[in-house]
Design an enzyme around this catalytic site. Sequence first.
Site, mmCIF file in Angstrom:
data_model
loop_
_atom_site.group_PDB
_atom_site.id
_atom_site.type_symbol
_atom_site.label_atom_id
_atom_site.label_comp_id
_atom_site.label_asym_id
_atom_site.label_seq_id
_atom_site.Cartn_x
_atom_site.Cartn_y
_atom_site.Cartn_z
ATOM 1 N N ARG A 104 -43.942 40.412 -12.585
ATOM 2 C CA ARG A 104 -43.156 41.457 -11.946
ATOM 3 C C ARG A 104 -43.824 41.868 -10.639
ATOM 4 O O ARG A 104 -45.046 41.970 -10.553
ATOM 5 C CB ARG A 104 -43.024 42.688 -12.866
ATOM 6 C CG ARG A 104 -42.099 42.477 -14.055
ATOM 7 C CD ARG A 104 -40.645 42.348 -13.602
ATOM 8 N NE ARG A 104 -39.722 42.207 -14.723
ATOM 9 C CZ ARG A 104 -39.323 41.063 -15.230
ATOM 10 N NH1 ARG A 104 -39.807 39.927 -14.728
ATOM 11 N NH2 ARG A 104 -38.464 41.024 -16.225
ATOM 12 N N ASP A 146 -57.701 41.332 -20.363
ATOM 13 C CA ASP A 146 -56.677 41.965 -21.185
ATOM 14 C C ASP A 146 -57.392 42.995 -22.054
ATOM 15 O O ASP A 146 -58.120 42.634 -22.975
ATOM 16 C CB ASP A 146 -55.951 40.940 -22.055
ATOM 17 C CG ASP A 146 -54.730 41.522 -22.748
ATOM 18 O OD1 ASP A 146 -54.780 42.705 -23.148
ATOM 19 O OD2 ASP A 146 -53.720 40.807 -22.886
ATOM 20 N N HIS A 160 -37.119 34.185 -7.991
ATOM 21 C CA HIS A 160 -37.116 34.736 -9.348
ATOM 22 C C HIS A 160 -36.348 33.822 -10.311
ATOM 23 O O HIS A 160 -35.351 34.202 -10.927
ATOM 24 C CB HIS A 160 -36.510 36.140 -9.367
ATOM 25 C CG HIS A 160 -36.943 36.937 -10.573
ATOM 26 N ND1 HIS A 160 -37.120 38.301 -10.545
ATOM 27 C CD2 HIS A 160 -37.247 36.559 -11.854
ATOM 28 C CE1 HIS A 160 -37.483 38.738 -11.742
ATOM 29 N NE2 HIS A 160 -37.572 37.684 -12.545
ATOM 30 N N GLU A 209 -36.121 43.037 -4.774
ATOM 31 C CA GLU A 209 -35.395 41.791 -4.982
ATOM 32 C C GLU A 209 -33.894 42.016 -4.860
ATOM 33 O O GLU A 209 -33.389 43.066 -5.267
ATOM 34 C CB GLU A 209 -35.731 41.215 -6.366
ATOM 35 C CG GLU A 209 -37.206 40.842 -6.498
ATOM 36 C CD GLU A 209 -37.533 40.167 -7.828
ATOM 37 O OE1 GLU A 209 -36.603 39.825 -8.585
ATOM 38 O OE2 GLU A 209 -38.719 39.986 -8.122
ATOM 39 N N ILE A 257 -46.943 34.570 -22.612
ATOM 40 C CA ILE A 257 -46.906 33.678 -21.453
ATOM 41 C C ILE A 257 -48.313 33.348 -20.980
ATOM 42 O O ILE A 257 -48.637 32.187 -20.697
ATOM 43 C CB ILE A 257 -46.074 34.300 -20.320
ATOM 44 C CG1 ILE A 257 -44.617 34.461 -20.762
ATOM 45 C CG2 ILE A 257 -46.148 33.430 -19.059
ATOM 46 C CD1 ILE A 257 -43.751 35.233 -19.796
#
Length: 344
Positions: free
Chosen positions: A261, A199, A310, A290, A180
């Site tokens: 998340r 990363d 979401h 959530e 993503i």
Amino acid sequence: MKIFFTAEYDEEQLKPLYEMGEVVKDGWAIGLPKMQEEELMEKSADADIIITSYDDITRAVIENAPNLKLIACTRATPVNVDMAAAKERGIPVIYTPGRNSDTTAEMTVGLMLSIARKIPMAYKALKEGKFTADPNAQKVTKEGLKVDMVWDMEPGSPYMVFKGTQLHGKTLGIVGYGSIGRRVGKIARAFGMELLIYDPFLCPIDLEEVGVKKAEKLEDLMKNADFITCHMKITPETTGIISREMIALMKPTAYFINSSRGAILDEEALIDALREKRIAGAAFDVYAKEPIASNHPYITELDNVVITPHIAGATDDVLVNHTKQIVADVKRFAEGRRMLYEYR
């Protein structure tokens, strides 16, 4: 071969599965709620293959199905499958990585644009009747001039209230440069943004492109990015990685975006930063708990945040993608070939 099927799906892409065995649809596949364990145990007891999206494939479900040979989960990570129990039985588990990567990347950029240009706020104001004209009003253009529309510079005019920032020329910090994150970066580059990547598993040689750099430390990204977006799975290392200390490093003009998340973020610290205007704004599709509570500050208090429930992966295209992936791998399994999407 009996295939017990409770997944979301695309009918056209599912058709080859009907030739591989008896497909019994139930639960989510026919518009019913997520199954309780006892019901799932009873209905899948004689299944050779279970294909699901969200039902919990627990140890009890697995042990109650003596003929079970394969479990398929149409998600990017099969978090609802007891992997230890499946491994003990020698049952492979397949999943669908990348099924919603494009969809989520597009949503992320949509959130960036929405908060940067205050699009939802402007929409809401117009729907509430603000900054609108009397239906009978007529505007007269002076002779020799062309029709024009200019708001004044008063603090309450929409030109001032909704003044934002463009993406072009800004630096986008991407935390997590997987499926993503890379797609978000590609779209952002088309907008004319520069990329700063954090990363720890990424080799700098993979970023040999003008305008794309690797941040060796997360602190460097937090200090220098104009927009920050996160794309990480939840692990002990990523839980709370965007801490109060990291948030404190952000520019006062920076925006924070999260469609991955909620657990990667110290939500209370971010709320404090938004409340005190220490950052320009934020946009979220995910939260610490959530569904988001009705009295959450994002809803009741803060006006510098854009929120969605979401839905980053909620497109019909995702169903097409994961149905293709699962059906193709079930075919490989039936033919005794190596599967492409076995989770290890």
